[in-house]
Design a protein around this motif. Structure first.
Motif, mmCIF file in Angstrom:
data_model
loop_
_atom_site.group_PDB
_atom_site.id
_atom_site.type_symbol
_atom_site.label_atom_id
_atom_site.label_comp_id
_atom_site.label_asym_id
_atom_site.label_seq_id
_atom_site.Cartn_x
_atom_site.Cartn_y
_atom_site.Cartn_z
ATOM 1 N N ILE A 1 0.861 -1.176 0.000
ATOM 2 C CA ILE A 1 0.000 0.000 0.000
ATOM 3 C C ILE A 1 0.897 1.225 0.000
ATOM 4 O O ILE A 1 1.709 1.418 0.907
ATOM 5 N N GLY A 2 0.766 2.048 -1.033
ATOM 6 C CA GLY A 2 1.554 3.263 -1.130
ATOM 7 C C GLY A 2 0.795 4.432 -0.552
ATOM 8 O O GLY A 2 -0.181 4.890 -1.131
ATOM 9 N N GLY A 3 1.228 4.881 0.607
ATOM 10 C CA GLY A 3 0.594 5.990 1.306
ATOM 11 C C GLY A 3 -0.299 5.509 2.429
ATOM 12 O O GLY A 3 -1.246 4.749 2.203
ATOM 13 N N LEU A 4 0.009 5.924 3.649
ATOM 14 C CA LEU A 4 -0.812 5.553 4.802
ATOM 15 C C LEU A 4 -2.065 6.407 4.887
ATOM 16 O O LEU A 4 -3.144 5.914 5.229
ATOM 17 N N GLY A 5 -1.928 7.699 4.562
ATOM 18 C CA GLY A 5 -3.090 8.585 4.562
ATOM 19 C C GLY A 5 -3.828 8.574 5.881
ATOM 20 O O GLY A 5 -3.226 8.548 6.953
ATOM 21 N N VAL A 6 -5.157 8.556 5.821
ATOM 22 C CA VAL A 6 -5.949 8.491 7.048
ATOM 23 C C VAL A 6 -6.161 7.051 7.499
ATOM 24 O O VAL A 6 -6.822 6.803 8.505
ATOM 25 N N GLY A 7 -5.638 6.087 6.755
ATOM 26 C CA GLY A 7 -5.637 4.703 7.205
ATOM 27 C C GLY A 7 -6.744 3.821 6.677
ATOM 28 O O GLY A 7 -6.811 2.644 7.033
ATOM 29 N N PHE A 8 -7.612 4.352 5.807
ATOM 30 C CA PHE A 8 -8.733 3.542 5.328
ATOM 31 C C PHE A 8 -8.275 2.294 4.575
ATOM 32 O O PHE A 8 -8.813 1.204 4.774
ATOM 33 N N SER A 9 -7.313 2.444 3.665
ATOM 34 C CA SER A 9 -6.868 1.305 2.864
ATOM 35 C C SER A 9 -6.215 0.239 3.739
ATOM 36 O O SER A 9 -6.493 -0.954 3.595
ATOM 37 N N LEU A 10 -5.343 0.659 4.639
ATOM 38 C CA LEU A 10 -4.695 -0.293 5.536
ATOM 39 C C LEU A 10 -5.727 -1.006 6.399
ATOM 40 O O LEU A 10 -5.700 -2.244 6.524
ATOM 41 N N ALA A 11 -6.619 -0.244 7.015
ATOM 42 C CA ALA A 11 -7.614 -0.856 7.904
ATOM 43 C C ALA A 11 -8.474 -1.864 7.150
ATOM 44 O O ALA A 11 -8.810 -2.932 7.670
ATOM 45 N N HIS A 12 -8.834 -1.526 5.903
ATOM 46 C CA HIS A 12 -9.684 -2.424 5.128
ATOM 47 C C HIS A 12 -8.935 -3.693 4.742
ATOM 48 O O HIS A 12 -9.500 -4.796 4.787
ATOM 49 N N ALA A 13 -7.670 -3.563 4.363
ATOM 50 C CA ALA A 13 -6.879 -4.744 4.022
ATOM 51 C C ALA A 13 -6.695 -5.647 5.237
ATOM 52 O O ALA A 13 -6.829 -6.877 5.147
ATOM 53 N N ALA A 14 -6.396 -5.046 6.389
ATOM 54 C CA ALA A 14 -6.170 -5.843 7.596
ATOM 55 C C ALA A 14 -7.442 -6.522 8.083
ATOM 56 O O ALA A 14 -7.375 -7.562 8.749
ATOM 57 N N ARG B 1 -8.015 -12.753 3.988
ATOM 58 C CA ARG B 1 -7.474 -13.389 2.781
ATOM 59 C C ARG B 1 -6.128 -12.811 2.379
ATOM 60 O O ARG B 1 -5.349 -13.491 1.693
ATOM 61 N N TRP B 2 -5.838 -11.566 2.787
ATOM 62 C CA TRP B 2 -4.539 -10.989 2.458
ATOM 63 C C TRP B 2 -3.442 -11.633 3.296
ATOM 64 O O TRP B 2 -3.648 -11.987 4.454
ATOM 65 N N GLY B 3 -2.262 -11.735 2.704
ATOM 66 C CA GLY B 3 -1.091 -12.157 3.450
ATOM 67 C C GLY B 3 -0.400 -10.945 4.044
ATOM 68 O O GLY B 3 -1.033 -10.114 4.697
ATOM 69 N N ARG B 4 0.883 -10.793 3.777
ATOM 70 C CA ARG B 4 1.635 -9.668 4.336
ATOM 71 C C ARG B 4 1.147 -8.351 3.746
ATOM 72 O O ARG B 4 0.880 -8.249 2.547
ATOM 73 N N ILE B 5 1.041 -7.343 4.611
ATOM 74 C CA ILE B 5 0.569 -6.018 4.221
ATOM 75 C C ILE B 5 1.683 -5.020 4.526
ATOM 76 O O ILE B 5 1.992 -4.761 5.694
ATOM 77 N N THR B 6 2.291 -4.466 3.490
ATOM 78 C CA THR B 6 3.375 -3.500 3.657
ATOM 79 C C THR B 6 2.872 -2.121 3.250
ATOM 80 O O THR B 6 2.293 -1.960 2.178
#
Length: 226
Positions: free
Chosen positions: A70-83, A87-92
């Motif tokens: 994930i390029g860019g942490l931002g407000v965290g929506f993408s990271l939170a949704h992936a986590a 089904r996702w493995g490692r999340i960088t």
């Protein structure tokens, strides 16, 4: 008078970062990130950021536990949704602004990302995304990029190269065969679709998210050939 003060944005933190000034504001119930006076994002919606992650996963070939960058942490929506998706493995996550990382780890944005940051699959890398994709020896199954307002509206001039042929070639290099590149944009860009095709990506398409006013948000997608 009280209502006017309540409706005005309140700066919670402002710092000089490696690429200029970044600020975190609260406007009513919303948190907003501002870079060099330019509004980047807020916590008002998050549909297109979640689409960025979901569309990338759906475009994969069903491989188990795919690795996502994930390029860019931002407000965290993408990271939170992936986590939130087992089904996702490692999340960088690569984020170049130390202040943004700090606001998630110790500040108000932890209300969105605390669970994701505590997930053992998650790794936060402090660094510039353009440099990262050019230098890393790691590979991923999906790249979900949200570091600008779009290919034609970058936060800093040096980001332009990411959306040019050389930048897309670097993205393809860190993708495993059949991997997916997903790029968030504040508006659809047919020109960028053409650039992706010319760079060798297949199944290029754009998914849109309507907004209350103006042009829709967009996610541009392409698959690296197997």
């Amino acid at each position: 008078m009280t209502a006017a003060v309540h409706d005005s944005p309140v700066v919670l933190d402002r710092r000089d970062g490696p690429y200029g000034e970044v600020a975190l504001r609260r406007h009513g119930t919303l948190l907003q990130i501002i870079a060099n006076g330019c509004f980047l994002m807020d916590t008002s919606d998050g549909r297109s950021e979640r689409l960025l992650v979901d569309a990338a996963y759906d475009a994969l070939d069903g491989r188990p536990e795919p690795k996502v960058l994930i390029g860019g942490l931002g407000v965290g929506f993408s990271l939170a949704h992936a986590a939130a998706d087992s089904r996702w493995g490692r999340i960088t996550v690569v984020e170049r602004e130390p202040a943004v990382i700090d606001w998630h780890r110790h500040g108000p944005l932890a209300e969105i990302s605390a669970g994701a940051l505590g997930d053992p699959r998650t790794e936060i890398v402090r660094g510039d995304l353009v440099a990262f994709v050019n230098e890393t020896s790691d590979t991923f199954d999906a790249l979900c990029l949200d570091i600008d307002n779009g290919p034609g509206w970058t936060v800093t001039d040096d980001n332009h190269g990411l959306y040019a042929p050389a930048g897309l070639a670097a993205c393809a290099r860190v993708l495993n065969p059949g991997g997916v590149l997903a790029v968030w944009s504040a508006e659809p860009s047919p020109e960028f679709e053409g650039t992706m095709r010319n760079a060798g990506f297949q199944q290029v398409r754009t998914e849109e998210v309507p907004v209350a006013r103006g042009v829709p948000d967009a996610v541009h997608l392409g698959v690296r050939p197997g």
